[in-house]
Design a protein around this motif. Structure first.
Motif, PDB file in Angstrom:
ATOM      1  N   TRP A 190      48.855 113.682  92.468  1.00 44.65           N
ATOM      2  CA  TRP A 190      47.822 114.687  92.224  1.00 44.65           C
ATOM      3  C   TRP A 190      46.429 114.128  92.490  1.00 44.65           C
ATOM      4  O   TRP A 190      45.516 114.880  92.874  1.00 44.65           O
ATOM      5  N   GLU A 191      46.253 112.794  92.325  1.00 46.16           N
ATOM      6  CA  GLU A 191      44.941 112.227  92.628  1.00 46.16           C
ATOM      7  C   GLU A 191      44.617 112.369  94.112  1.00 46.16           C
ATOM      8  O   GLU A 191      43.492 112.723  94.486  1.00 46.16           O
ATOM      9  N   GLU A 192      45.628 112.117  94.956  1.00 44.32           N
ATOM     10  CA  GLU A 192      45.399 112.242  96.393  1.00 44.32           C
ATOM     11  C   GLU A 192      45.215 113.700  96.797  1.00 44.32           C
ATOM     12  O   GLU A 192      44.453 114.000  97.722  1.00 44.32           O
ATOM     13  N   LEU A 242      43.807 116.054  94.933  1.00 37.76           N
ATOM     14  CA  LEU A 242      42.437 116.418  94.577  1.00 37.76           C
ATOM     15  C   LEU A 242      41.435 115.802  95.543  1.00 37.76           C
ATOM     16  O   LEU A 242      40.468 116.456  95.956  1.00 37.76           O
ATOM     17  N   LYS A 243      41.668 114.543  95.922  1.00 40.50           N
ATOM     18  CA  LYS A 243      40.751 113.882  96.854  1.00 40.50           C
ATOM     19  C   LYS A 243      40.770 114.571  98.215  1.00 40.50           C
ATOM     20  O   LYS A 243      39.730 114.786  98.836  1.00 40.50           O
ATOM     21  N   ARG A 244      41.973 114.935  98.669  1.00 37.89           N
ATOM     22  CA  ARG A 244      42.076 115.604  99.963  1.00 37.89           C
ATOM     23  C   ARG A 244      41.385 116.964  99.934  1.00 37.89           C
ATOM     24  O   ARG A 244      40.648 117.326 100.862  1.00 37.89           O
ATOM     25  N   LEU A 245      41.615 117.725  98.859  1.00 40.99           N
ATOM     26  CA  LEU A 245      40.968 119.030  98.745  1.00 40.99           C
ATOM     27  C   LEU A 245      39.454 118.891  98.663  1.00 40.99           C
ATOM     28  O   LEU A 245      38.708 119.681  99.256  1.00 40.99           O
ATOM     29  N   PHE A 246      38.994 117.864  97.929  1.00 43.00           N
ATOM     30  CA  PHE A 246      37.551 117.659  97.805  1.00 43.00           C
ATOM     31  C   PHE A 246      36.935 117.293  99.152  1.00 43.00           C
ATOM     32  O   PHE A 246      35.866 117.796  99.516  1.00 43.00           O
ATOM     33  N   ASP A 247      37.618 116.412  99.903  1.00 40.25           N
ATOM     34  CA  ASP A 247      37.103 116.027 101.220  1.00 40.25           C
ATOM     35  C   ASP A 247      37.051 117.229 102.158  1.00 40.25           C
ATOM     36  O   ASP A 247      36.098 117.388 102.936  1.00 40.25           O
ATOM     37  N   GLU A 248      38.073 118.082 102.081  1.00 41.26           N
ATOM     38  CA  GLU A 248      38.077 119.270 102.935  1.00 41.26           C
ATOM     39  C   GLU A 248      36.932 120.208 102.577  1.00 41.26           C
ATOM     40  O   GLU A 248      36.281 120.784 103.457  1.00 41.26           O
ATOM     41  N   GLN A 249      36.672 120.355 101.273  1.00 39.55           N
ATOM     42  CA  GLN A 249      35.603 121.252 100.854  1.00 39.55           C
ATOM     43  C   GLN A 249      34.226 120.675 101.167  1.00 39.55           C
ATOM     44  O   GLN A 249      33.283 121.421 101.428  1.00 39.55           O
ATOM     45  N   VAL A 250      34.107 119.353 101.134  1.00 38.07           N
ATOM     46  CA  VAL A 250      32.825 118.733 101.475  1.00 38.07           C
ATOM     47  C   VAL A 250      32.501 118.968 102.946  1.00 38.07           C
ATOM     48  O   VAL A 250      31.360 119.255 103.316  1.00 38.07           O
ATOM     49  N   GLU A 251      33.520 118.849 103.801  1.00 36.19           N
ATOM     50  CA  GLU A 251      33.291 119.071 105.226  1.00 36.19           C
ATOM     51  C   GLU A 251      33.026 120.541 105.534  1.00 36.19           C
ATOM     52  O   GLU A 251      32.171 120.865 106.347  1.00 36.19           O
ATOM     53  N   ASN A 252      33.755 121.421 104.875  1.00 34.05           N
ATOM     54  CA  ASN A 252      33.594 122.856 105.131  1.00 34.05           C
ATOM     55  C   ASN A 252      33.648 123.596 103.794  1.00 34.05           C
ATOM     56  O   ASN A 252      34.672 124.165 103.428  1.00 34.05           O
ATOM     57  N   PRO A 253      32.550 123.571 103.026  1.00 36.34           N
ATOM     58  CA  PRO A 253      32.584 124.164 101.681  1.00 36.34           C
ATOM     59  C   PRO A 253      32.752 125.675 101.732  1.00 36.34           C
ATOM     60  O   PRO A 253      32.192 126.358 102.583  1.00 36.34           O
ATOM     61  N   SER A 254      33.541 126.175 100.800  1.00 35.50           N
ATOM     62  CA  SER A 254      33.756 127.607 100.668  1.00 35.50           C
ATOM     63  C   SER A 254      32.921 128.147  99.516  1.00 35.50           C
ATOM     64  O   SER A 254      32.347 127.396  98.724  1.00 35.50           O
TER      65      SER A 254
END
Length: 232
Positions: free
Chosen positions: A127-129, A131-143
């Motif tokens: 789950w840590e990875e 969350l990190k993956r989702l956060f990185d995706e949102q940082v690049e293309n925030p919704s």
């Protein structure tokens, strides 16, 4: 696409055996070896069985150059036997690569059977990875949801901080230490004594104005005796 290929023979009212083999071929990409291209060819025997079950059904050429069952508003339809003359030819018209008779079925060519080894279980992502993956995706293309969540989190932290401060200090001010409380009490006590002294002095001054000064006792007696003798 696979679901459409499965439903087309049903809509065209093909024979039951033709429907089953068409479904099996349409789902061949789900085979662990076919889906990963470890097996690229279809066994000739499976193509022959498929052709034998569908040779009397009507087909037409689709947009990709492959054959498709005739149904609905199809304009030009022909029996499969007039389009393909063998199972290998039929599989080629349907977009498959046909193997040779020397291929080992199930290992070197797809024969429609279920493999002995179904594959390995897909590893569960921690789950840590996640969350990190989702956060990185949102940082690049925030919704919009991500931005609203950030503002909501900041507001919640600020309100929580204010609530904790007020809970620890109900009057909204810093708590006084014991020494400061004693010092304030001493200052108030001293101010109270000064006020009492001032009030005493002022009351004494006011009393002197209300009553006239009195003469000594001896002088009062002499005046009284003189007035008595004059009268007599």
């Amino acid at each position: 696409m696979a679901c459409r290929k499965i439903r087309e023979p049903v809509v065209a009212k093909f024979g039951r055996q033709c429907q089953q083999l068409t479904e099996e071929m349409a789902c061949s990409s789900c085979h662990p070896l076919m889906g990963t291209w470890q097996i690229r060819n279809v066994c000739p025997r499976l193509c022959d069985d498929w052709y034998a079950a569908c040779k009397d059904e009507y087909y037409s050429y689709g947009g990709a150059g492959t054959l498709a069952p005739c149904y609905g508003n199809a304009l030009v339809c022909s029996p499969l036997s007039s389009i393909a003359d063998s199972g290998a030819d039929f599989c080629t018209h349907m977009g498959f690569h046909v193997g040779s008779d020397a291929d080992v079925e199930g290992t070197e060519c797809f024969d429609g059977s279920v493999p002995e080894q179904l594959g390995e279980t897909e590893p569960v992502e921690p789950w840590e990875e996640v969350l990190k993956r989702l956060f990185d995706e949102q940082v690049e293309n925030p919704s919009g949801v991500f931005i609203a969540a950030i503002f909501g989190s900041v507001a919640a932290l600020f309100m929580g901080y204010r609530f904790v401060r007020q809970l620890g200090d109900p009057f909204g001010a810093d708590q006084l230490s014991l020494e400061e409380v004693r010092r304030l009490q001493q200052q108030r006590y001293e101010r109270g004594e000064h006020v009492f002294d001032d009030e005493t002095d002022s009351s004494s001054d006011d009393g002197g104005d209300d009553f006239p000064p009195q003469s000594p006792v001896g002088e009062t007696n002499v005046d009284s005796e003189s007035s008595t003798q004059a009268t007599s």
